[in-house]
Design an enzyme around this catalytic site. Structure first.
Site, PDB file in Angstrom:
ATOM      1  N   ASP A   7     -67.059 -48.403  32.415  1.00 46.70           N
ATOM      2  CA  ASP A   7     -66.132 -49.615  32.903  1.00 46.70           C
ATOM      3  C   ASP A   7     -67.851 -50.573  32.981  1.00 46.70           C
ATOM      4  O   ASP A   7     -69.488 -50.353  32.338  1.00 46.70           O
ATOM      5  CB  ASP A   7     -65.429 -49.547  34.570  1.00 46.70           C
ATOM      6  CG  ASP A   7     -66.767 -48.989  35.727  1.00 46.70           C
ATOM      7  OD1 ASP A   7     -68.121 -49.060  34.981  1.00 46.70           O
ATOM      8  OD2 ASP A   7     -66.156 -48.907  35.982  1.00 46.70           O
ATOM      9  N   HIS A   8     -68.237 -51.695  33.554  1.00 44.29           N
ATOM     10  CA  HIS A   8     -69.251 -52.583  33.767  1.00 44.29           C
ATOM     11  C   HIS A   8     -70.437 -51.671  34.365  1.00 44.29           C
ATOM     12  O   HIS A   8     -71.773 -51.692  33.870  1.00 44.29           O
ATOM     13  CB  HIS A   8     -68.801 -53.956  35.095  1.00 44.29           C
ATOM     14  CG  HIS A   8     -68.069 -53.415  35.945  1.00 44.29           C
ATOM     15  ND1 HIS A   8     -66.799 -53.624  36.040  1.00 44.29           N
ATOM     16  CD2 HIS A   8     -68.588 -53.101  37.154  1.00 44.29           C
ATOM     17  CE1 HIS A   8     -66.694 -52.687  37.344  1.00 44.29           C
ATOM     18  NE2 HIS A   8     -67.845 -52.773  38.337  1.00 44.29           N
ATOM     19  N   CYS A  64     -68.948 -44.615  34.945  1.00 46.96           N
ATOM     20  CA  CYS A  64     -69.218 -45.834  35.706  1.00 46.96           C
ATOM     21  C   CYS A  64     -69.648 -45.115  36.955  1.00 46.96           C
ATOM     22  O   CYS A  64     -70.827 -44.605  36.221  1.00 46.96           O
ATOM     23  CB  CYS A  64     -67.264 -45.912  36.493  1.00 46.96           C
ATOM     24  SG  CYS A  64     -66.686 -44.185  37.237  1.00 46.96           S
ATOM     25  N   THR A  66     -69.831 -44.395  39.699  1.00 48.62           N
ATOM     26  CA  THR A  66     -69.803 -42.703  40.355  1.00 48.62           C
ATOM     27  C   THR A  66     -69.964 -42.192  39.743  1.00 48.62           C
ATOM     28  O   THR A  66     -70.045 -40.622  40.003  1.00 48.62           O
ATOM     29  CB  THR A  66     -69.530 -42.666  41.827  1.00 48.62           C
ATOM     30  OG1 THR A  66     -67.941 -43.023  41.542  1.00 48.62           O
ATOM     31  CG2 THR A  66     -69.605 -43.194  43.412  1.00 48.62           C
ATOM     32  N   HIS A  97     -66.930 -22.121  31.733  1.00 45.90           N
ATOM     33  CA  HIS A  97     -65.745 -21.533  32.396  1.00 45.90           C
ATOM     34  C   HIS A  97     -64.406 -22.613  32.684  1.00 45.90           C
ATOM     35  O   HIS A  97     -63.698 -22.579  32.780  1.00 45.90           O
ATOM     36  CB  HIS A  97     -66.555 -22.077  34.108  1.00 45.90           C
ATOM     37  CG  HIS A  97     -67.513 -20.795  34.549  1.00 45.90           C
ATOM     38  ND1 HIS A  97     -67.518 -20.858  36.057  1.00 45.90           N
ATOM     39  CD2 HIS A  97     -67.794 -20.255  33.778  1.00 45.90           C
ATOM     40  CE1 HIS A  97     -68.625 -19.489  35.407  1.00 45.90           C
ATOM     41  NE2 HIS A  97     -69.072 -19.251  34.472  1.00 45.90           N
ATOM     42  N   ARG A 131     -61.631 -14.496  31.274  1.00 43.97           N
ATOM     43  CA  ARG A 131     -60.824 -14.815  33.064  1.00 43.97           C
ATOM     44  C   ARG A 131     -60.542 -15.937  32.789  1.00 43.97           C
ATOM     45  O   ARG A 131     -59.937 -17.248  33.054  1.00 43.97           O
ATOM     46  CB  ARG A 131     -61.241 -13.764  33.485  1.00 43.97           C
ATOM     47  CG  ARG A 131     -62.724 -14.972  34.132  1.00 43.97           C
ATOM     48  CD  ARG A 131     -63.345 -14.184  35.074  1.00 43.97           C
ATOM     49  NE  ARG A 131     -64.357 -14.481  35.612  1.00 43.97           N
ATOM     50  CZ  ARG A 131     -66.011 -14.281  35.376  1.00 43.97           C
ATOM     51  NH1 ARG A 131     -65.887 -14.145  33.951  1.00 43.97           N
ATOM     52  NH2 ARG A 131     -67.665 -15.279  35.789  1.00 43.97           N
ATOM     53  N   HIS A 132     -61.568 -17.144  31.710  1.00 42.26           N
ATOM     54  CA  HIS A 132     -61.536 -18.283  31.891  1.00 42.26           C
ATOM     55  C   HIS A 132     -61.023 -19.524  31.240  1.00 42.26           C
ATOM     56  O   HIS A 132     -60.057 -20.109  31.913  1.00 42.26           O
ATOM     57  CB  HIS A 132     -62.751 -19.288  31.940  1.00 42.26           C
ATOM     58  CG  HIS A 132     -64.084 -18.611  32.560  1.00 42.26           C
ATOM     59  ND1 HIS A 132     -64.122 -19.034  34.019  1.00 42.26           N
ATOM     60  CD2 HIS A 132     -64.515 -17.639  32.769  1.00 42.26           C
ATOM     61  CE1 HIS A 132     -65.418 -18.284  34.398  1.00 42.26           C
ATOM     62  NE2 HIS A 132     -65.961 -17.939  33.536  1.00 42.26           N
TER      63      HIS A 132
END
Ligand code: RB5
Length: 142
Positions: A7-8, A64, A66, A97, A131-132
């Site tokens: 985004d911006h 973006c 955050t 994982h 397991r993952h």
């Protein structure tokens, strides 16, 4: 193929990342946005997810401010496993994982050098399976 979306608030870092890939002769698909004009991040996640899911070898890099909004939006698609990473350790574990197919970066909180370090680790680390794989299978049941 590497799919870039932002985004911006992620635009400037996305351009720097694109420049890095260009110098390395690595082709990317840039679904936008293409300026710092305010936009809505879900629109670019939607376009990015569509491209990422065109081929199982594709990887998305979404940015973006955050990274939180893009990560929430990306994971709305059950075939997308998007991981918000602000350290190389997280990027490594997101692949080992979680078999993440989208790396989300916080454009307002990391610089180009750190982003490139995170990206390099993300792109060179492989899924451990075992397991993952069982856990990822269970994601589909949610
Ligand atoms: C845009 O101001 C900002 O809210 C967005 O880039 C992102 O951080 C949302 O999660």
């Amino acid at each position: 193929m590497i799919i870039l979306a932002c985004d911006h608030a992620g635009y400037l870092l996305k351009e720097q990342i694109k420049e890095f890939f260009n110098k390395e002769n690595i082709t990317t698909i840039d679904v936008g946005t293409y300026s710092t004009e305010s936009v809505d991040y879900p629109d670019y996640v939607k376009a990015g997810n569509q491209k990422v899911l065109e081929n199982s070898n594709n990887v998305g890099i979404y940015i973006c401010g955050t990274g939180i909004g893009m990560c929430i939006a990306a994971n709305k698609n059950p075939k997308i496993r998007a991981a918000l990473c602000s350290t190389t350790n997280f990027a490594s574990l997101a692949r080992k994982h979680n078999n993440a197919n989208v790396l989300v970066l916080p454009g307002r909180y990391i610089n180009k050098a750190k982003a490139i370090r995170i990206i390099k680790i993300f792109l060179t680390t492989t899924f451990e399976g075992g397991r993952h794989a069982r856990r990822i299978k269970k994601l589909k049941e949610i």
